[in-house]
Motif scaffolding. Sequence first.
Motif, PDB file in Angstrom:
ATOM      1  N   ILE A  13     -12.619  19.208  15.602  1.00  0.00           N
ATOM      2  CA  ILE A  13     -13.381  18.906  14.452  1.00  0.00           C
ATOM      3  C   ILE A  13     -14.075  20.420  14.265  1.00  0.00           C
ATOM      4  O   ILE A  13     -15.239  20.570  14.781  1.00  0.00           O
ATOM      5  N   THR A  14     -14.573  20.480  12.740  1.00  0.00           N
ATOM      6  CA  THR A  14     -15.102  21.325  13.045  1.00  0.00           C
ATOM      7  C   THR A  14     -16.554  20.892  11.616  1.00  0.00           C
ATOM      8  O   THR A  14     -16.296  19.682  11.396  1.00  0.00           O
ATOM      9  N   GLY A  15     -17.235  21.929  11.743  1.00  0.00           N
ATOM     10  CA  GLY A  15     -18.853  21.755  11.354  1.00  0.00           C
ATOM     11  C   GLY A  15     -19.597  19.913  11.876  1.00  0.00           C
ATOM     12  O   GLY A  15     -19.741  19.559  11.149  1.00  0.00           O
ATOM     13  N   ALA A  16     -18.984  20.647  13.745  1.00  0.00           N
ATOM     14  CA  ALA A  16     -19.794  19.326  13.902  1.00  0.00           C
ATOM     15  C   ALA A  16     -20.651  19.485  14.798  1.00  0.00           C
ATOM     16  O   ALA A  16     -21.044  18.729  15.646  1.00  0.00           O
ATOM     17  N   SER A  17     -21.851  20.699  14.130  1.00  0.00           N
ATOM     18  CA  SER A  17     -23.212  20.645  14.559  1.00  0.00           C
ATOM     19  C   SER A  17     -24.412  19.503  13.838  1.00  0.00           C
ATOM     20  O   SER A  17     -24.974  19.431  14.377  1.00  0.00           O
ATOM     21  N   SER A  18     -23.199  18.830  12.831  1.00  0.00           N
ATOM     22  CA  SER A  18     -24.297  17.551  11.976  1.00  0.00           C
ATOM     23  C   SER A  18     -23.710  16.694  10.833  1.00  0.00           C
ATOM     24  O   SER A  18     -21.893  16.525  11.182  1.00  0.00           O
ATOM     25  N   GLY A  19     -23.936  15.931  10.866  1.00  0.00           N
ATOM     26  CA  GLY A  19     -23.480  14.980  10.525  1.00  0.00           C
ATOM     27  C   GLY A  19     -22.193  14.046   9.964  1.00  0.00           C
ATOM     28  O   GLY A  19     -22.640  13.570  11.650  1.00  0.00           O
ATOM     29  N   THR A  79     -24.207   5.821   6.755  1.00  0.00           N
ATOM     30  CA  THR A  79     -24.619   6.886   7.361  1.00  0.00           C
ATOM     31  C   THR A  79     -23.542   7.860   8.123  1.00  0.00           C
ATOM     32  O   THR A  79     -22.190   6.908   7.429  1.00  0.00           O
ATOM     33  N   ALA A  80     -23.409   9.024   8.681  1.00  0.00           N
ATOM     34  CA  ALA A  80     -22.115   9.606   9.423  1.00  0.00           C
ATOM     35  C   ALA A  80     -22.183   8.782  10.307  1.00  0.00           C
ATOM     36  O   ALA A  80     -20.844   8.813  10.151  1.00  0.00           O
ATOM     37  N   ASP A  81     -22.142   7.777  11.084  1.00  0.00           N
ATOM     38  CA  ASP A  81     -21.838   7.231  11.882  1.00  0.00           C
ATOM     39  C   ASP A  81     -20.904   5.926  11.090  1.00  0.00           C
ATOM     40  O   ASP A  81     -19.414   5.810  11.366  1.00  0.00           O
ATOM     41  N   ASP A  82     -20.326   5.300   9.985  1.00  0.00           N
ATOM     42  CA  ASP A  82     -20.881   4.587   8.842  1.00  0.00           C
ATOM     43  C   ASP A  82     -18.899   5.057   8.162  1.00  0.00           C
ATOM     44  O   ASP A  82     -17.671   4.889   8.862  1.00  0.00           O
ATOM     45  N   ILE A  83     -19.712   6.685   8.436  1.00  0.00           N
ATOM     46  CA  ILE A  83     -17.868   7.391   8.098  1.00  0.00           C
ATOM     47  C   ILE A  83     -17.078   7.750   9.209  1.00  0.00           C
ATOM     48  O   ILE A  83     -15.800   7.741   9.070  1.00  0.00           O
ATOM     49  N   ALA A  84     -17.371   8.197  10.315  1.00  0.00           N
ATOM     50  CA  ALA A  84     -17.207   8.413  11.539  1.00  0.00           C
ATOM     51  C   ALA A  84     -16.347   6.998  12.417  1.00  0.00           C
ATOM     52  O   ALA A  84     -15.314   7.207  12.243  1.00  0.00           O
ATOM     53  N   GLU A  85     -17.043   6.277  11.943  1.00  0.00           N
ATOM     54  CA  GLU A  85     -16.272   4.854  12.542  1.00  0.00           C
ATOM     55  C   GLU A  85     -14.130   4.572  11.344  1.00  0.00           C
ATOM     56  O   GLU A  85     -13.832   4.312  12.266  1.00  0.00           O
ATOM     57  N   VAL A  86     -14.278   5.548  10.779  1.00  0.00           N
ATOM     58  CA  VAL A  86     -13.688   4.648   9.541  1.00  0.00           C
ATOM     59  C   VAL A  86     -12.709   5.650  10.547  1.00  0.00           C
ATOM     60  O   VAL A  86     -11.470   5.794   9.966  1.00  0.00           O
ATOM     61  N   ILE A  87     -13.107   6.928  10.481  1.00  0.00           N
ATOM     62  CA  ILE A  87     -12.094   7.902  10.344  1.00  0.00           C
ATOM     63  C   ILE A  87     -11.413   7.588  11.762  1.00  0.00           C
ATOM     64  O   ILE A  87     -10.202   7.678  12.504  1.00  0.00           O
TER      65      ILE A  87
END
Length: 242
Positions: free
Chosen positions: A11-17, A211-219
């Motif tokens: 995962i790139t850009g894994a430091s936030s969001g 939220t970022a969690d919403d997008i992560a759930e979709v991924i």
Amino acid sequence: MTSSIAGVAVITGASSGIGEATARHLHAAGFKVALLARRRDRIDALAADLGDGALAIEADVTDRDALVAAAEQVKKELGGADVLVNNAGVMLLGPFSADQRGDYRQMIEVNLLGAITTTEVFLDQLTASGRADIINISSVAGRTARSGNGVYAATKWGINGWSEALRQELLPTVRVTLIEPGVVATELPTHITHESTNTAVNEMYSKAEVTADDIAEVIAFAIGRPRHLAINEILLRPSTQV
């Protein structure tokens, strides 16, 4: 998430969001996760929080040598990548003028060339997996350009076109999924250098409910589908966003 596989996710850009949230979701689902980002302190803290199976690697997606070293470390320590999430990105909005030329170059190098280079470097591992996924994080701006976001939109339109071509080239061994979020509550707008644009965009983002969690759930959902099903593209916005 009910995953059809468990493996190694880079995962790139894994430091936030969205990057951090995706790392948390995939690790919870049983994946080992390689956390790539420039901010070493943040990914070290995230790796420590996640525990076993989390590897922090300091790497800038604009630096191919750093990515090559990262890929070698992933191969050596985790066994190779099964999932690549191209999440690293910057959104440096503002009027089109010579004053913003540094921002334009940075967006092109990070958002577009960074994703392309990262994929190129990890492609051998992904194809060797035989069951891999590439997740490219684009934006609503990859479909709708607006005043003040021209170069940002250009990078996202570029990601969209490249993703579709890549999908056709790599199927069925590697699934390519394009994720196009609207406004999400992350730190993305805080780096805007144009003062009035920064104020206006941060005002809008301060009211974001997605939220970022919403997008992560979709991924995680897309990655977890059975291998005979490929979800090619997901456009998602807050229910109130035009």
